[in-house]
Structure formats: structure tokens, C-alpha cells
Design an enzyme around this catalytic site. Structure first.
Site, PDB file in Angstrom:
ATOM      1  N   CYS A  26      80.044  37.510-104.689  1.00  0.00           N
ATOM      2  CA  CYS A  26      78.704  38.076-104.516  1.00  0.00           C
ATOM      3  C   CYS A  26      78.545  38.644-103.099  1.00  0.00           C
ATOM      4  O   CYS A  26      79.166  39.627-102.761  1.00  0.00           O
ATOM      5  CB  CYS A  26      77.654  37.025-104.859  1.00  0.00           C
ATOM      6  SG  CYS A  26      76.011  37.730-105.106  1.00  0.00           S
ATOM      7  N   HIS A  29      79.252  34.896-110.430  1.00  0.00           N
ATOM      8  CA  HIS A  29      79.450  33.594-109.772  1.00  0.00           C
ATOM      9  C   HIS A  29      80.203  32.611-110.664  1.00  0.00           C
ATOM     10  O   HIS A  29      79.582  31.736-111.264  1.00  0.00           O
ATOM     11  CB  HIS A  29      78.100  32.976-109.422  1.00  0.00           C
ATOM     12  CG  HIS A  29      77.395  33.631-108.290  1.00  0.00           C
ATOM     13  ND1 HIS A  29      77.606  33.281-106.981  1.00  0.00           N
ATOM     14  CD2 HIS A  29      76.471  34.618-108.267  1.00  0.00           C
ATOM     15  CE1 HIS A  29      76.835  34.023-106.184  1.00  0.00           C
ATOM     16  NE2 HIS A  29      76.137  34.845-106.943  1.00  0.00           N
ATOM     17  N   GLU A  47      81.760  30.108-109.750  1.00  0.00           N
ATOM     18  CA  GLU A  47      81.603  28.745-109.217  1.00  0.00           C
ATOM     19  C   GLU A  47      80.351  28.073-109.757  1.00  0.00           C
ATOM     20  O   GLU A  47      80.164  26.874-109.603  1.00  0.00           O
ATOM     21  CB  GLU A  47      81.594  28.773-107.677  1.00  0.00           C
ATOM     22  CG  GLU A  47      80.249  29.036-106.990  1.00  0.00           C
ATOM     23  CD  GLU A  47      79.791  30.497-107.026  1.00  0.00           C
ATOM     24  OE1 GLU A  47      80.455  31.313-107.714  1.00  0.00           O
ATOM     25  OE2 GLU A  47      78.775  30.821-106.391  1.00  0.00           O
TER      26      GLU A  47
END
Lengths: 248, 796
Positions: free
Chosen positions: A95, A212, A214
Site C-alpha cells: 500500500c 493488504h 497481511e
């Protein structure tokens, strides 16, 4: 010994907590380090094997997303990051981290020149910040070490206002012919050229992406987990497991 | 002393004029007490002293209405209330606290309330209002509203880490023709867009997920929009208390001080009119606050300070005054870093410039603390020290400019004595001619209060920090209206926090008591709907009201507070913090428009195992649909009545005993099973605005699964004879539940003795089909069309 990851933060970074968690989950030692600590020399990049630049609004994104952070990387860290890459280490930008890699020129890093900005990430077609779960697919043909064996769709959230990937025609062509395109959106959320969600450098050891992964480290994160049974090995982990696997 | 004000010789009229001219917002009684104090001292007050007293004694800081002596007359019967706060709010908390041992950690004493989370951490929660600023400068007002409540949580105990935000807005009607908007007021849609952008740009930059909220539209919010901003935080056990020590340094951290936000605290106690200036609104900078957050959490964990509080209303004057209340303090105002030159000492002292925190740091940690801040480009400046003198001494370049007794500052001030009255109205049950109920349902789904808030929700980051478990939008296409949100702040543990709210100001037009009961009930239902339980719930109460000096307005407030108490105690729920905002009135051409007295109940629900979460979307064909709770003819002030201009009807009540039994059994049923197909309950949705009809429609189009139900099977009050009443009555304490077809017996066993009715099933196809009391099909609507009706209104 565990490979060591450095999660680089600065004013306005805000995804270091979950990024650090996921790195540890897959086996890394991970430290959150402020860029000032590198600039002052209190910490050394070369003490680590993987650099992760997490999401956030570095310095408020006030001069365009991640522009100030990119400048700090270029002018305050000088040759540190290019040298880090050339030594065979890994770099991942998620990002705002992807935006920093693109705006500092580390990506796409044609010909090993990590200081020339060739592409950019600009305002979403919607004109504002968007939070939604998207699906992305790995289209890389084998260069990117982060996506080895990823032949499944990865759902995960996007959380950005400036995620539209744009590049001149010849750069788009070069990215494709060099096998530097890594992730494409299944359904384009922001107007990115050719649905591009993430690219890598020529070495395949530097990856940047807007979504994202994660934030999808357990089935509980998935908005569909109350509807269908989802494996606890959440799809977002695959990218991090590959990074860890690289050091084995 | 420098800058003395001619004060002790003034007459009553002159005192009142002075209060007005200096924007002190102090009444005559208060001015006279100050006058008496200075007469005894034998000197005139300094300007800075009067300003400090005005800030500290302001409604904003001192909650004078909630602590007042009230003569309350209900239907001619007189009752003396000695503090609404103590008699009802604190009492409810005390009673709940006795039953929930160890749950309450810190209540009403700090910037936020704190309850137990698990063995290592506690949870802090606070909701603030930022109404007046948002009326004048929607973007800036919302910015600093959220910035302020985040600092409240960061400044509670020794500092909590913010983990979630919740935002509730009340605006005027967004489709009002521009030509009808009075001069001096911004168009409600412009306010809505500005507030949304303000919350977005600040909350997202802070890296705190905005996971819950509500938006209401009603014409009386035209001149006084309401902006409630809330933050949940997590704090290690043992860090909930703080105390500055004699000799500790007073350190200001973060933003510089400027002239923005002067008189914010006192300004909040004034009615707005066409001429109100926006200069009292603060200016926000999220990244400054993010930097402060980052260093403070590090300093906290290294034990570098003994106390912390935020610079909110009243700026340094409140922060230092509060922290030094038991000690005394000496402040060198010239040391405060300024945005620009030219501020008078009193302006530095009361400025509400944003992103500032005040800490008390033992001298031995000064160097380490300042270095830590400098390393991350955060300005930290020693501006004085706490000294055990009992005095608040203010200096500017060595000269004393103010010298106040802490005791007078904090314990002085007369109590307010107010009058309130309330007349109970006779409520009548109404009869409604049943027309085209499919059309009524679509209209209700399109009502702005019910319609999808997706265009707002998706501009807020609700995923950051990685703990999002139940998101604000859920279902097959991730677009159905989730009840509560759940976050899991510790990424390797399964403890979770559910966050919800209840608000229904229109019910207050009939009876504020039941408005309060309904708001508490709704917040609780939302938590239960996602898998929470009564034991883990703590409440916040936020009151936004008109002028409390008007007897009828205060009477409504008393009714509301009584409703809060009765409902909270019926469910053993504590209030842990709250806020009040009065004078939400707008004077237009001599006519006063007051907002409807508005109570927001915010709830957090601590969950031991967030894997027990469920969502509201229908899941599987063949599963059974139940209603938990009984339906009454309670159409008063509901959304069907609003849509059809019906003024009569009974307001929804809460039958405490039955409701509690239903809640407790449903919680048990929801908790059974691990994997999805082992669960008894597959979906649960709170029945609220628009009643059963809206609830079942939302569940069906969220899951994109069709449903067939029969109204004749709905457990209902005997005399209901109309389909529209069963479908749209907003009776409280009800849920629509999808039960695993194979687990009907287990469900009914657990729900034994509760009010349940099996009303239909999840079926094949793409339609919602409803049979009326006659047995005939009265609604057959395509799910995509229903969803579109729900989505189209607020797609801007």
C-alpha cells in the site's frame, strides 16, 4: 537463526502492528524501526534480510501519497536500499509502502537503476479512499520470489485513496516483457491500468502491491468466514511464507 | 497583578454583561461567588484567572446540569432530584458493579471508562460530541471531534492504544431544497459530506479502524447537526491509574499553541445564531497526533511519566488544572511553543489548539523522554512543574499573571438549581389500513435512516490493525448491514470486543423514558446479534439536548435518565463514561429551533472467544426462521409512522423480565458449536427501525437467499389484526434468527420458556415471500430490487 525483517515506519505509518505480527507468524524475527533510526545510524539496514514498508499515510501523504517518505529513502538513506537489494535481500512494499517504492524509483528498477521513477500510483477513479475486499491473482511467470507456486486467488482488503497504477505505454510493455507484473485484480476497484495490483523489480526480490495480504492471516479476517468454512491457512499468508522460504 | 479586571465593585447587571462580553458563559450566581472570593482576597481578579475559572466551571467540563438540584414535577407530583448523575447513572453502575465482580476497572473518574478485557489487558471506551464546531465548519469540526476523542483514550490511565472508532451523526434532511435553507446555516448535505470527509481523513490517517456508526436525518437537526465520535482503546492491566508527583515536570507534547479554538469549552454552552463565528473551531492535523500516539505508547511502556491527560476543552488550563488538582502547579507560559507570535498569556493558557498532550515527568526521566520525542520529530517542552502548594501559579517571563487556589477552582462554584416538568400523554394504539405492503417495505428500505450507509462506510478504513472480525458490511456480497462490529485487538488471542450503538430520538417525541429504554435495548441487541453476551457489556451515555433551563426540556431529560437507569439495572449493565451537550438550539429570526432530545447509547461487549461470532445474512436453504421476542402494536414514532405522517400510536416499550430471559437464552443458543455447520444459529439480526419486515428483507438480500414467512405465526399481542402492524411495528427486544434445520430441537430446548415463534424458512429462489394473517401472500419481492431500494437513497 531466524531471518530478520525490518518493518520501516515513519510519521503516519499505521500497518506496522499487523505486518510485524504476520512476519513473526511465518518465522521471521521482526523489528519495527523508525526511519530516523536508520538515518541517524542507530540501526543498520544490512543487519536485516528483509525490508518491509507497511501501509499508512506517511507524513500525511500531503504532497501525494508517500512522496515525502520516498524522498527520505532517496536522499537521506542514499544508496542503502539499492545496496541492500543488490546483496540478495528482499523488499516488500504494501500500500503506502508500494507507493514509496514507486515514487523513489526502486520499482520497477529497470536495469538495476533504483532511483528513477517510471510509473505512479494516483487517485482512485472514485476520487476517494476505498475500503473493500478484492480478489487478486498472481500473473507472474516465475520471476517474483514472493509468488512462487501461488496458483490460487488471494482475497484481501484494499484500503487506499491513491491506488490507481498508471504508466506510459512503453513502460507497460517493458513491465510485461520483463515479467515484472505480479498481481492483477480480478475486478478492478480503482481504475489501475490493465488491472495491475502489484509489480516486482527485475531481480524478482522487490515486490510492491496495493492490496493488504497481511490483513488476511486467519480465516477470522475473511468477511465470508461466517458463510463458508475457510481453511485457517489464510491465503494472505502465502506471500510471507514464500519470503521466509527464500531464506531456508 | 497584570491585566486585572475591574470586578469586585461591579453590580449584578454589570457582572452579567461582563460574563457575556468576555464569553465566560458564567451565570450571575457563579459570577457573584467569584466576586465574593476576590473580595475576601482583597484584590481584583486577573483576566487569566477569570478565563481559567470559566473554563473549569463550564458546562463542558463540570456537567452542572447533571449535578444540579432539580425540582421535578411529573403529572403534578413533585420529586426532588439531588444530581441526575449520582441518583441514576452512577447508581446503575454501582448496582451492576456489585453483580459483575472485577469487570469495572475505572468508571467516571478519567477521560474514558475502563473495563476488564482479559487477564493482561483492559478496555477503555469514550464517546464525545463535537456538535457546535461541526455546524460551523463540518470538515474541521469532525476532524477535531475525532482527534479529541482519540486523545481522550490516549490520555486515560497512563495511556490506552486506540483500536477502533465509532461515529454517529444526526443531520437535517439531506434533500431539502437549497432555497429553503435559512441564511447562516449550511445545507445538511454539505454538512454531511464535510463531516464524513473530516472523519475519514483524520481517522484513516490515525490508523484506527472505524467499525461502527449510524446516520440519522431529521429536520430539527438543521441548525444543530450532532456529531458523536467514539474511540475504544486497549491498556495493559495496572496502568489504569495515574498521579502526578510533587516536583514532576509539566511537559507539553505535540502540536504548537495557536489562537485556534479559543473559548471552545464556553462556546459549547451558547445557543448558535446567524452571526456565530467559526474562530472558536480548532484546526486538526492527524499526522501530528499520530506521531504523538507513537511516542507516548513507547514512553508509557518505559515508565517515563507518572500522569497524562489530553489538552481538550480549555487547553492547558483544564489539563494542568486537572492533573495538579491535588498538588499545585507552576506554569511558565512563555515556554509553550507557539504557532506564531503575538498570543497573550491568557490565550496561550486557554487555547484549544489540537494534538497536544500534557504529561508529568519525573526530572530523572526528562532527558530520556525529550530524546525519545525528538527521535520521532515530536516537540516536547517543559512548561512548568507540579509543586505541592495547592496553588495554580501562572507566570509570563517571570512575572506572575495569575494565582489561583486549586481548591476554589475545582470545588468552588454554586450548584445549579433547576426546574423540570413532564406530563404523561395518553397513548393510543392505532389501526392501519393495509395497502400494498411490498411497496411500503421498499419505501421503508429507502428511508434515509434505514438505507444503506455503504457510501460512507467504505470511505473509512475498517481493516487497519488487522483485527477486524465482523465488519460493518456483511453477507454474500459484503454489502448487508451488520449489527455490531467485532475487533480482535490482540492478534494471537481470541478475545474480542463487539461495538454497537442504540439511538432513536423520535421515540422521545412520545416518551423519552421509552426512548432511553429502547436505545439501551437496541445497543444490547446488536451485541447479542453477533455473539456477545450480557456479562461483557458496558455502556456509555451521551446526551445532546436543548436548553436545560427550559422546564419541559429538562423534564424530558429527567424521563430519559430514569429510562436509562431502569433498563440498565434490568440487564445489570454499568455505564462507564458519558457526556452531555446542552444548548443545541438555533435562533432563527427570533424563533428557537431545538433538536429533539437525543440519547446515544454506545455499547462495548467483551467476548472471551470471538470465533463464536455470527453475521446477520441468511446462509442456507432449508434452514428455519424464528422470531425471538413478542410483537406488540407499537407503531408510534416508528419509521412506518414517519413515512406516512401518522402522529399517533404507542411508543415501543421494553418488558424487562421477558426481554432478559430471551436475551440470555439466545446468547446460549448462539454460542453452541464450532464450525459453521455445527452451529445452531446461523444468522441473527436485530429487529429495529422498520420492524420485522425490514429485518427479514435485510437478512434475505444480505445473504442473497430467499425467505418465506407467515405473519400469522409471529408471536403477537392478541388484538393485532393487521399485517402492517406485525410487519412494521418496532417493538423492542426482538431478533430474527436463522436456525440450522437439523438443530431445531436443540434450539427450542435452549429457548424453552422464552418468547419464540417459528415463522418460516430459507427457501430456494430470489424472492422474499410473506403470507398475511389471512393466509394469502401479501408480499412477493425480488431480492435484488429490495436491495436496490435500500442502496439507492444515500449513494452520494
Amino acid at each position: 537463526m531466524k531471518p530478520k525483517a525490518i518493518v520501516l515506519r515513519t510519521a503516519g505509518t499505521n500497518c506496522e502492528y499487523e505486518t510485524n505480527h504476520v512476519l513473526k507468524m511465518v518465522g521471521f524475527d521482526a523489528d519495527n524501526v523508525h526511519i530516523n533510526e536508520l538515518i541517524r545510524g542507530d540501526k543498520k539496514l544490512l543487519d536485516y534480510q528483509m525490508l518491509v514498508i507497511p501501509g499508512g499515510f506517511s507524513h500525511g501523504d500531503y504532497l501525494g501519497s508517500a512522496k515525502i517518505l520516498a524522498n527520505k529513502m532517496t536522499y537521506k538513506l542514499g544508496n542503502d536500499i539499492p545496496e541492500f537489494i543488490e546483496k540478495g535481500n528482499l523488499v516488500l512494499g504494501i500500500c503506502n509502502g508500494f507507493q514509496a517504492l514507486v515514487k523513489s524509483g526502486i520499482l520497477p528498477g529497470f536495469g538495476g537503476n533504483y532511483k528513477k521513477q517510471e510509473t505512479t500510483l494516483t487517485m482512485n477513479d472514485s476520487g476517494h479512499f476505498q475500503d473493500e475486499w478484492i480478489e487478486m491473482k498472481n500473473v507472474n511467470k516465475g520471476k517474483c520470489i514472493f509468488t512462487k507456486d501461488i496458483d490460487f486467488i488471494i482475497p484481501c482488503p484494499i484500503n487506499h485513496g491513491e491506488g490507481k497504477f498508471v504508466a506510459p505505454k512503453e513502460i507497460m510493455g517493458k513491465l510485461k516483457s520483463n515479467d515484472q507484473v505480479v498481481f492483477k485484480y480480478v475486478k478492478n476497484p480503482n481504475g489501475s491500468y490493465e488491472d495491475i495490483a502489484g509489480i516486482c523489480d527485475e531481480s524478482g526480490r522487490v515486490l510492491g502491491l496495493m492490496p493488504h495480504p497481511e490483513k488476511y492471516f486467519t480465516h477470522l479476517n475473511s468477511p465470508q468466514s461466517t458463510r463458508t468454512e475457510i481453511s485457517n491457512e489464510a491465503a494472505g499468508l502465502a506471500i510471507f511464507r514464500n519470503a521466509f522460504g527464500y531464506f531456508k | 497583578m497584570k491585566n486585572e479586571i475591574k470586578f469586585i465593585g461591579l453590580g449584578e447587571k454589570e457582572l452579567e454583561t461582563l460574563s457575556k462580553d468576555m464569553l465566560l458563559s458564567l451565570n450571575l450566581k457563579e459570577m457573584k461567588e467569584i466576586q465574593e472570593h476576590y473580595k475576601n482576597l482583597g484584590r481584583e481578579p486577573a483576566q487569566i484567572e477569570l478565563e481559567t475559572l470559566a473554563q473549569t466551571w463550564s458546562e463542558h467540563c463540570k456537567h452542572k446540569v447533571f449535578n444540579a438540584l432539580i425540582d421535578y414535577v411529573e403529572d403534578g407530583k413533585v420529586e426532588k432530584i439531588d444530581s441526575l448523575f449520582r441518583s441514576y447513572i452512577v447508581k446503575a453502575t454501582d448496582e451492576a458493579g456489585k453483580k459483575k465482580k472485577d469487570f469495572l476497572v475505572s468508571v467516571f473518574s478519567d477521560n474514558a471508562g475502563i473495563v476488564k478485557f482479559n487477564d493482561e489487558f483492559n478496555i477503555a471506551f469514550k464517546v464525545e460530541t463535537h456538535n457546535h464546531p461541526s455546524a460551523l465548519d463540518p470538515y474541521g469540526g469532525a476532524n477535531t471531534g475525532i482527534g479529541g476523542v482519540i486523545r481522550d483514550v490516549l490520555g486515560c490511565g497512563l495511556g490506552a492504544k486506540p483500536i477502533a472508532n465509532t461515529d454517529i451523526f444526526c443531520f437535517g434532511e439531506f434533500d431539502m431544497p437549497a432555497k429553503d435553507v435559512p441564511k447562516g446555516i449550511l445545507h445538511p448535505k454539505r454538512i454531511a459530506k464535510g463531516v464524513r470527509a473530516g472523519v475519514r481523513d483524520y481517522g484513516n490517517r490515525m490508523g484506527i479502524p472505524t467499525v461502527n456508526g449510524a446516520i440519522l436525518f431529521e429536520e430539527r437537526y438543521l441548525g444543530n447537526p450532532l456529531v458523536f465520535c467514539g474511540t475504544v482503546g486497549i491498556i495493559p492491566k495496572g496502568m489504569e491509574t495515574k498521579a502526578a508527583k510533587d516536583g514532576d515536570l509539566i511537559i507539553s507534547v505535540g502540536g504548537k499553541t495557536g489562537r485556534d479554538g479559543i473559548h471552545g469549552a464556553t462556546f459549547s454552552s451558547i445557543e448558535l445564531d446567524e452571526s456565530t463565528s467559526a474562530a472558536a473551531v480548532q484546526i486538526g492535523n492527524a499526522i501530528e497526533e499520530k506521531k504523538v500516539l507513537d511516542v507516548i505508547l513507547q514512553a508509557r511502556d518505559r515508565g517515563l511519566y507518572t500522569a497524562i491527560t489530553d489538552c481538550g476543552a480549555g487547553g492547558f488550563s483544564s489539563a494542568v488544572g486537572e492533573m495538579g488538582e491535588e498538588l499545585g502547579a507552576e506554569v511558565h507560559l512563555e515556554k509553550a511553543p507557539l504557532k506564531y507570535e503575538g498570543l497573550a498569556p491568557w490565550e496561550i493558557w486557554v487555547s484549544e489548539a489540537q494534538e497536544r498532550m500534557v504529561l508529568s515527568v519525573p526530572p530523572k526521566h526528562e532527558k530520556e523522554f525529550i530524546e525519545l520525542c525528538a527521535n520521532e520529530d515530536v516537540e516536547a517542552t517543559v512548561i512548568g512543574e507540579f509543586v505541592k502548594t495547592g496553588m495554580l501559579k501562572l507566570l509570563y517571563n517571570g512575572e506572575i499573571v495569575g494565582d489561583l487556589e486549586m481548591d476554589f477552582l475545582h470545588n468552588g462554584g454554586p450548584r445549579r438549581e433547576l426546574k423540570a416538568k413532564w406530563e404523561n400523554k395518553k397513548e393510543e394504539k392505532i389501526s392501519i389500513k393495509t395497502g400494498n405492503l411490498g411497496e411500503d417495505l421498499r419505501k421503508l428500505l429507502s428511508h434515509p435512516n434505514i438505507a444503506s450507509k455503504e457510501s460512507t462506510i467504505r470511505q473509512y478504513d475498517h481493516e487497519v490493525q488487522g483485527g477486524s472480525i465482523i465488519k460493518p458490511l456483511v453477507g454474500a456480497e459484503n454489502d448487508g448491514p451488520g449489527d455490531a462490529a467485532i475487533v480482535r485487538p490482540l492478534l494471537d488471542k481470541n478475545d474480542g470486543v463487539a461495538i454497537a450503538n442504540g439511538i432513536n430520538p423520535m421515540y422521545g417525541d412520545i416518551d423519552p423514558y421509552w426512548m432511553a429504554a429502547s436505545a439501551v435495548d437496541e445497543a444490547v441487541r446488536n451485541i447479542i446479534s453477533v455473539g456477545g453476551n450480557l456479562e461483557g457489556i458496558a455502556l456509555l451515555d451521551n446526551f445532546c439536548w436543548g436548553n436545560p433551563e427550559k422546564e419541559d426540556k429538562l423534564g424530558e431529560l429527567v424521563r430519559t435518565v430514569k429510562g436509562c437507569y431502569d433498563t440498565a439495572t434490568a440487564y445489570d449493565l454499568p455505564f462507564i463514561s458519558g457526556k452531555d451537550s446542552f444548548y443545541n438550539e438555533f435562533i432563527l429570526k427570533g424563533k428557537t429551533i431545538a433538536i429533539p432530545g437525543t440519547l446515544l447509547i454506545s455499547a462495548i461487549g467483551v467476548m472471551k472467544d470471538c470465533r463464536k461470532r455470527i453475521s446477520m445474512d441468511l446462509k442456507e436453504e432449508g434452514n428455519l426462521i424464528y422470531v425471538v421476542g413478542k410483537t406488540f402494536n407499537e407503531m408510534g414514532a416508528g419509521h412506518f409512522a414517519l413515512l406516512n405522517g401518522i402522529k399517533e400510536g404507542a411508543v415501543p416499550k421494553v418488558r424487562f423480565k421477558e426481554a432478559r430471559k430471551n436475551f440470555e437464552s439466545l446468547v446460549k443458543a448462539i454460542a453452541v458449536g464450532g464450525k459453521n455447520d455445527e452451529r445452531i444459529v446461523r444468522a441473527c439480526h436485530d429487529c429495529s427501525e422498520g420492524g420485522l419486515g425490514v429485518a427479514i428483507a435485510e437478512m434475505a438480500f444480505a445473504g442473497m437467499k430467499s425467505a418465506e414467512i407467515e405473519l400469522g405465526k409471529v408471536l403477537q399481542e392478541e388484538e393485532i389484526k393487521e399485517d402492517a402492524v406485525i410487519l412494521f411495528s418496532e417493538s423492542n427486544s426482538r431478533f430474527v434468527v436463522e436456525v440450522n434445520a437439523g438443530k431445531k430441537k436443540e434450539f427450542e430446548e435452549i429457548m424453552k420458556g422464552c418468547e419464540i415463534s417459528e415463522i418460516g424458512e430459507v427457501s430456494g429462489g430470489n424472492e422474499l415471500a410473506i403470507k398475511g394473517l389471512s393466509g394469502k401472500e401479501i408480499v412477493k419481492e425480488n431480492l435484488s430490487e429490495l436491495k436496490e431500494s435500500w442502496k439507492k437513497t444515500l449513494r452520494w
